[in-house]
Design an enzyme around this catalytic site. Structure first.
Site, PDB file in Angstrom:
ATOM      1  N   SER A  82      51.461  -5.678  18.543  1.00  0.00           N
ATOM      2  CA  SER A  82      50.801  -6.385  19.634  1.00  0.00           C
ATOM      3  C   SER A  82      49.284  -6.393  19.577  1.00  0.00           C
ATOM      4  O   SER A  82      48.643  -7.064  20.393  1.00  0.00           O
ATOM      5  CB  SER A  82      51.257  -5.810  20.988  1.00  0.00           C
ATOM      6  OG  SER A  82      52.582  -6.203  21.252  1.00  0.00           O
ATOM      7  N   LYS A  85      47.961  -9.780  19.560  1.00  0.00           N
ATOM      8  CA  LYS A  85      47.622 -10.530  20.774  1.00  0.00           C
ATOM      9  C   LYS A  85      46.122 -10.741  20.909  1.00  0.00           C
ATOM     10  O   LYS A  85      45.680 -11.730  21.500  1.00  0.00           O
ATOM     11  CB  LYS A  85      48.184  -9.809  22.003  1.00  0.00           C
ATOM     12  CG  LYS A  85      49.710  -9.794  22.086  1.00  0.00           C
ATOM     13  CD  LYS A  85      50.188  -8.978  23.286  1.00  0.00           C
ATOM     14  CE  LYS A  85      51.681  -9.151  23.563  1.00  0.00           C
ATOM     15  NZ  LYS A  85      52.547  -8.605  22.514  1.00  0.00           N
ATOM     16  N   TYR A 168      53.384  -6.759  31.677  1.00  0.00           N
ATOM     17  CA  TYR A 168      53.177  -6.914  30.238  1.00  0.00           C
ATOM     18  C   TYR A 168      54.323  -7.714  29.640  1.00  0.00           C
ATOM     19  O   TYR A 168      55.501  -7.442  29.912  1.00  0.00           O
ATOM     20  CB  TYR A 168      53.073  -5.540  29.579  1.00  0.00           C
ATOM     21  CG  TYR A 168      52.658  -5.588  28.133  1.00  0.00           C
ATOM     22  CD1 TYR A 168      51.363  -5.921  27.789  1.00  0.00           C
ATOM     23  CD2 TYR A 168      53.568  -5.305  27.116  1.00  0.00           C
ATOM     24  CE1 TYR A 168      50.963  -5.968  26.455  1.00  0.00           C
ATOM     25  CE2 TYR A 168      53.187  -5.344  25.794  1.00  0.00           C
ATOM     26  CZ  TYR A 168      51.883  -5.679  25.459  1.00  0.00           C
ATOM     27  OH  TYR A 168      51.501  -5.736  24.144  1.00  0.00           O
ATOM     28  N   GLU A 290      42.091  -4.432  26.389  1.00  0.00           N
ATOM     29  CA  GLU A 290      42.089  -3.720  27.672  1.00  0.00           C
ATOM     30  C   GLU A 290      40.892  -2.793  27.699  1.00  0.00           C
ATOM     31  O   GLU A 290      40.550  -2.182  26.682  1.00  0.00           O
ATOM     32  CB  GLU A 290      43.416  -2.965  27.838  1.00  0.00           C
ATOM     33  CG  GLU A 290      44.604  -3.932  27.888  1.00  0.00           C
ATOM     34  CD  GLU A 290      45.925  -3.310  27.449  1.00  0.00           C
ATOM     35  OE1 GLU A 290      45.998  -2.065  27.366  1.00  0.00           O
ATOM     36  OE2 GLU A 290      46.870  -4.076  27.173  1.00  0.00           O
ATOM     37  N   LYS A 333      43.833  -1.499  22.199  1.00  0.00           N
ATOM     38  CA  LYS A 333      45.116  -2.196  22.195  1.00  0.00           C
ATOM     39  C   LYS A 333      46.071  -1.448  21.287  1.00  0.00           C
ATOM     40  O   LYS A 333      45.714  -1.040  20.176  1.00  0.00           O
ATOM     41  CB  LYS A 333      44.973  -3.631  21.707  1.00  0.00           C
ATOM     42  CG  LYS A 333      46.248  -4.457  21.846  1.00  0.00           C
ATOM     43  CD  LYS A 333      46.556  -4.749  23.300  1.00  0.00           C
ATOM     44  CE  LYS A 333      47.931  -5.387  23.494  1.00  0.00           C
ATOM     45  NZ  LYS A 333      49.037  -4.383  23.415  1.00  0.00           N
ATOM     46  N   SER A 336      53.192  -2.365  18.177  1.00  0.00           N
ATOM     47  CA  SER A 336      54.400  -1.800  17.564  1.00  0.00           C
ATOM     48  C   SER A 336      55.325  -2.918  17.127  1.00  0.00           C
ATOM     49  O   SER A 336      55.407  -3.969  17.769  1.00  0.00           O
ATOM     50  CB  SER A 336      55.162  -0.911  18.564  1.00  0.00           C
ATOM     51  OG  SER A 336      54.357   0.099  19.100  1.00  0.00           O
TER      52      SER A 336
END
Length: 382
Positions: A82, A85, A168, A290, A333, A336
């Site tokens: 991820s 992203k 999420y 984040e 971030k 997985s």
């Protein structure tokens, strides 16, 4: 363990300078932090990249393939899950700065099949910050194609008003990247591989690993120790599809730390992913990344990446106006896949960053604790 050092002249903070001038101390911190993870979590191989004021350090452990006993190097390709992203966010932000889309657009404007649906009440901003109204963590198992995903989204019913709740979601961020590519009149994978990655200087990162790079592609290992790699699924490229090396990931982190050296448009796109839009507990949610005020206690980082934050809906408060951080800030971030685990974190004001890549999906808490220890050692000049 092997370590590789490349030096780039830069102005360092005093603490970072102390760390950079004593790489053996950094190496000792990484060694005592990372090596135990191999045995504790039965991890075949780990690559760690660290940047301190433009100086790069790489530490590698174990093997990329248990069957072939191929050693991990700084150029070994890992699935970053991820963390992908953040690349989808960069593409969308690039679309914004080039005038192809707006974060206020609704998905139906660019994907007519969704016009008038519940998901079309959300904006691109909501999709990119997991605040569209309760999209699930994953698509149901029966969803195998883009057509299946579209049919699911056409029937989906929201559980909260857009912009009030963070949940999420791979479908949320996946749709965000997919619609951004549609708005830019291109295919998502093509746009990332031909536009975004080259503009960031990432020559050894891929969604589709070419045959010439397959020898560098590690095998991941699942819970039964079966060698695995990610397969295809709707919006997989957008949500978790990047394969990258520690060397390229450190270049990516450095591009986020100092984007002023990039092409102006991609620089503005990177800066766009650093804007905060929603406060969720102690964390600020941006596009992909984040954020936390720095220094940040380990407990706060763990809470922000906990099962509660991943699997449950959490109240979200919009920042009005949205804003870039006003002081030292840690961006992070996790990522997985079935056979891989990754974590990236950086603090632009301190010019420090770390990435941990492994070919087992070891616990998120273990990755974060290890990275936090490395960053603390750098920041303290130990």
């Amino acid at each position: 363990m092997t370590a590789v050092l490349a030096v780039v002249t830069s102005t360092l903070t005093p603490a970072a300078l102390a760390a950079a001038e004593a790489p053996e101390k950094l190496a000792a911190t990484v060694e005592r932090t990372i090596r135990p993870l191999l045995a504790q979590h039965d991890v075949p191989g780990i690559a760690v990249g660290v940047t301190v004021g433009g100086q790069q350090y790489f530490f590698t452990y174990g093997v990329a393939s248990k069957e072939l006993q191929t050693p991990v190097t700084k150029d070994t390709l890992f699935e970053i899950g991820s963390i992908s992203k953040t690349f989808a966010a960069t593409l969308a932000a690039y679309g914004v700065v080039t005038g192809k889309l707006s974060l206020d657009d609704h998905p139906g404007q660019h994907m007519p099949a969704l016009k008038g649906t519940a998901v079309d009440k959300a904006t691109m901003l909501h999709l990119g910050t997991y605040t569209a109204g309760g999209l699930p963590l994953l698509f149901p198992g029966a969803i195998k194609s883009e057509a299946d995903a579209t049919a699911f989204l056409q029937k989906w019913k929201s559980s909260a008003a857009p912009g009030t709740q963070r949940r999420y979601s791979n479908p949320s961020l996946g749709l965000f990247g997919h619609v951004a590519a549609l708005a830019m009149k291109g295919d998502y994978t093509d746009l990332v591989e031909r536009e975004i990655l080259p503009k960031l200087g990432l020559a050894h990162s891929y969604i589709r690993v070419p045959q010439a790079a397959m020898a560098d592609y590690a095998w991941g290992y699942d819970r039964t120790n079966k060698p695995v790699r990610a397969g295809t699924a709707p919006f997989a490229a957008e949500a978790y599809g990047i394969k990258a090396s520690a060397a390229d990931m450190i270049r990516y982190i450095e591009a986020n730390i100092r984007p002023d050296n990039l092409d102006p448009l991609i620089r503005r796109a990177i800066e766009g992913t650093h804007v905060g839009y929603f406060k969720v507990g102690d964390m600020v949610q941006g596009l992909g990344w984040e954020q936390y005020p720095y220094p940040v206690p380990l407990e706060r980082l763990l809470a922000g990446n906990s099962d509660k934050m991943i699997f449950e809906p959490n109240a979200a408060t919009a920042l009005k106006p949205p804003r870039a951080p006003s002081g030292p800030t840690l961006f992070n971030k996790t990522g997985s896949t079935r056979g891989f685990g990754a974590y990236a974190a950086f603090v632009p004001e301190k010019q420090i960053g770390v990435v941990i890549l492994s070919n087992r999906n070891m616990p998120i808490a273990a990755r974060i604790a290890a990275a936090h220890a490395v960053l603390e050692a750098i920041a303290d000049g130990k």
